[in-house]
Design an enzyme around this catalytic site. Structure first.
Site: not given
Length: 327
Positions: A60, A129
């Site tokens: 990322e 998550h």
């Protein structure tokens, strides 16, 4: 008007952006051949090719940084971060580069970057998550934070974000992707920074955004059965915050419940509560209430996850406690 899912609305917005502007491209993990972790970009690789729909390595920090560079170079990148927890790996790029470059360059540089990411709990994705970190990013000057909660907003907020000269973070609640509703195909780009009253009421204001909006609307239905008329305000944008719409609603109802899937401590709900107290204190008939996630990592077990997250029932209880103190 046409009926579609939230996922299909996001895909339609992506397709229109790619069709209408050759500077736009989409990149992120699995956005191409796989069609996106939540299938939002399914079919776009075949339609636009690998130059416009780019699969990236699992890094990322790297691909958000590449998006910043592309934006500085005149492109209009849409960067997809699979889930909000992974955005923390790119926090330096977002906070120290994308958000700050206009200021640090004395206005010479702009970063017209859009970062999309799935957020929120409720899908049994457990502690790693299921984060709701929109409030973290709303703390940072130099970026805009939008939280589309309806199919129409999912269709049109991306177009608005792509018109901005500075970075926009677009949070899509993961529970909303399969949700179907009528979509106003003629609405045009949404107005960033404008909240909307989704349901009028007279007795209490429920302030919500993203995935919590529909729980607030469900709570309003339950309250109506108890002869309590709840007004529901959808913030839609956390930064810039439409304080005026919140305050106008609270002055009508004289009570407020703020619903936030983030943890209570340091939550964005605390900011909204502070704005209400600072701007409408003498209009209140009771303290501002907050309904937030429990102060624990989000559990995997379904019944524990449900207990940890705000639900229509907990919102209803908080509203009734304000409207009918003492039961």
């Amino acid at each position: 008007m046409s009926r579609m899912s939230y996922r299909e609305a996001v895909r339609a917005a992506l397709r229109e952006a790619l069709q209408s502007d050759p500077r736009v491209f989409l990149m992120g993990e699995d956005v191409g051949a796989y069609g996106g972790a939540f299938a939002a970009s399914h079919g776009l690789l075949a339609e636009f090719g690998p130059e416009r729909v780019r699969d990236t390595p699992l890094s990322e920090d790297t691909f958000v940084g590449a998006g910043i560079g592309a934006a500085l170079g005149g492109m209009r990148p849409i960067v997809e971060v699979m889930t909000v927890n992974f955005s923390l790996l790119a926090l330096d790029q977002v906070v120290n580069n994308a958000a700050a470059l206009r200021h640090m360059s004395g206005g010479q540089l702009s970063v017209p970057l859009v970062i999309r990411m799935a957020t929120g709990g409720g899908r049994q994705l457990a502690a790693q998550h299921s984060h709701s970190l929109e409030g973290w990013y709303a703390h940072v000057p130099g970026i805009k934070v939008v939280t589309p909660a309806t199919v129409t907003d999912a269709r049109w907020m991306l177009a608005a974000a792509l018109r901005e000269p500075d970075p926009v973070l677009l949070f899509e609640h993961s529970l909303l992707y399969p949700m179907e509703d009528e979509c106003d195909e003629s609405a045009g780009p949404a107005e960033i920074g404008r909240a909307l009253v989704r349901r009028p009421g007279r007795d209490v204001t429920l302030v919500a955004w993203g995935g919590s909006l529909h729980k607030a609307l469900a709570a309003a239905e339950r309250l109506a059965a108890a002869n309590v008329a709840a007004e529901v305000v959808d913030l839609r944008t956390l930064r810039p915050l439409d304080t005026a719409t919140i305050v106008e609603s609270v002055r009508r109802t004289r009570r407020a419940v703020v619903v936030d899937e983030g943890w209570r401590t340091g939550s964005f709900a605390a900011e909204v509560s502070a704005q209400i107290v600072e701007n409408a204190f003498y209009d209140l008939d009771g303290p501002v209430a907050r309904v937030c996630s429990a102060e624990v990592p989000i559990p995997y077990a379904k019944q524990l996850e449900d207990a940890a997250l705000p639900q229509a029932e907990s919102i209803e209880r908080a509203a009734l406690a304000l409207v009918r103190p003492g039961g």
